[in-house]
Design an enzyme around this catalytic site. Structure first.
Site, PDB file in Angstrom:
ATOM      1  CE  LYS A  62      -3.781  -2.586   1.897  1.00 14.97           C
ATOM      2  NZ  LYS A  62      -4.466  -3.181   3.046  1.00 14.97           N
ATOM      3  CD  GLN A 112      -3.496  -4.731   6.217  1.00 10.93           C
ATOM      4  OE1 GLN A 112      -3.310  -3.803   5.443  1.00 10.93           O
ATOM      5  NE2 GLN A 112      -4.221  -5.790   5.880  1.00 10.93           N
ATOM      6  CG  ASP A 132      -9.978  -0.679   4.273  1.00 16.22           C
ATOM      7  OD1 ASP A 132      -9.662  -1.005   3.119  1.00 16.22           O
ATOM      8  OD2 ASP A 132      -9.289  -0.926   5.277  1.00 16.22           O
TER       9      ASP A 132
END
Ligand code: NAP
Length: 285
Positions: free
Chosen positions: A52, A96, A119
């Site tokens: 990322k 994460q 997200d």
């Protein structure tokens, strides 16, 4: 014989579009920042976080990494999320998953401001997806939709089967296919006649988490087969949920693992972060 859907190539195109738009914003004095939070030292999470950060560099975003120790408490992580919520340099916040067991994942997801929730896991954003009025798309299902679009196959009216009903993949995947007017069936571990249902799918999306789960008897001749799975086989090699070699001749289109859905997830994260920056600056078209 199937045509391979090249997730690396499609993701490169998406990232290039994002890079161009980010460059235009930069010329207007708008810098884009993504905060990536990792707790503990899960090796798979470390790889995802590094990828990322690498993608951020490619598209010209600033990335801010926060690596916290395994024993971090929920209160400490909530404090960091609140700090990032209030940080003007940060357009998107990504925590994460999975998190260590002492931290309630839902509490963290709910604490991220919806407009920085790149997200699209926050209940407010999930609700928007349900209604079909959304700014952020959940990255993996959105990436799958791009891959299906790449085949030229129109989802409208097609039999679409999603195997898996998780909040991050299966359910939003089904919703996006429904928004495109697919006739959608969601299968899970209690589904009866799973192979028969799958074998009627014009578009089959596997998000199970079991290597080699989808076998040729589950694939309709000429179907679009999308493999979301990321598993390790007995030799430790990355593989999907679909028995790729065995299904290759029967499918019309198929995604490989690696090089299919994985790169798309990251490209869509970049697109969501760009969207977050546009929303913040009131320049969303
Ligand atoms: P998950 O939360 O474990 O969900 C798995 C789903 O599969 C569940 O709904 C489960 O059903 C269903 N399932 C399990 N065994 C089954 C069986 N025998 N028959 C039918 N359904 C079965 O996993 P996830 O987070 O959705 O992820 C799925 C896979 O995608 C994993 O391999 C993950 O690593 C991968 N993934 C990849 C990306 C990417 O970027 N490529 C992103 C996210 C996830 P129940 O609900 O009934 O238990």
């Amino acid at each position: 014989m199937a045509q391979i859907i090249d997730g690396k190539a499609v993701s490169a195109k998406v990232k290039e579009q994002v890079r161009i738009e980010a460059e235009i914003l930069k010329q207007k004095g708008i810098e884009i920042g993504l905060a990536v939070v990792i707790v503990g030292d899960n090796p798979a999470s470390r790889v995802y976080v590094n990828n990322k950060k690498k993608a951020c560099a490619e598209v010209g975003f600033n990335s801010y990494e926060y690596a916290l120790p395994e024993e971090t408490t929920e209160a400490e992580l909530l404090e960091l999320v609140e700090k990032l919520n209030n940080d003007g340099k940060v357009n998107g916040i990504l925590v994460q998953l999975p998190l260590p067991k002492q931290i309630n994942e839902n509490a963290i997801i709910n604490a991220i401001r919806p407009e920085k929730d790149v997200d699209a896991f926050h209940p407010e954003n999930v609700g928007h997806i349900m209604i079909g009025d959304f700014s952020f798309l959940p990255c993996t299902p959105a990436g799958v939709m791009e891959l299906i679009a790449e085949t030229g196959v129109d989802v409208c009216g097609k039999n679409c089967v999603v195997i898996g009903r998780s909040n991050i993949v299966g359910k939003p995947m089904a919703m996006l296919l429904l928004h495109k007017n697919g006739t959608v069936t969601i299968c899970h571990s209690r589904t009866k006649n799973l192979a028969e249902i799958c074998s009627q799918a014009d578009i089959l999306v596997a998000a199970v988490g079991k290597a080699g789960f989808v076998t040729p008897d589950m694939v309709k001749e000429g179907a679009v087969v999308i493999d979301v799975g990321m598993n390790r086989n007995s030799e430790g090699k990355l593989c999907g949920d679909v028995d790729y070699a065995a299904c290759f001749d029967k499918a019309g289109y198929i995604t490989p693992v690696p090089g299919g859905v994985g790169p798309m997830t990251i490209a869509m994260l970049m697109r969501n972060t760009l969207t977050a920056a546009k929303i913040k600056n009131n320049i969303l078209e």
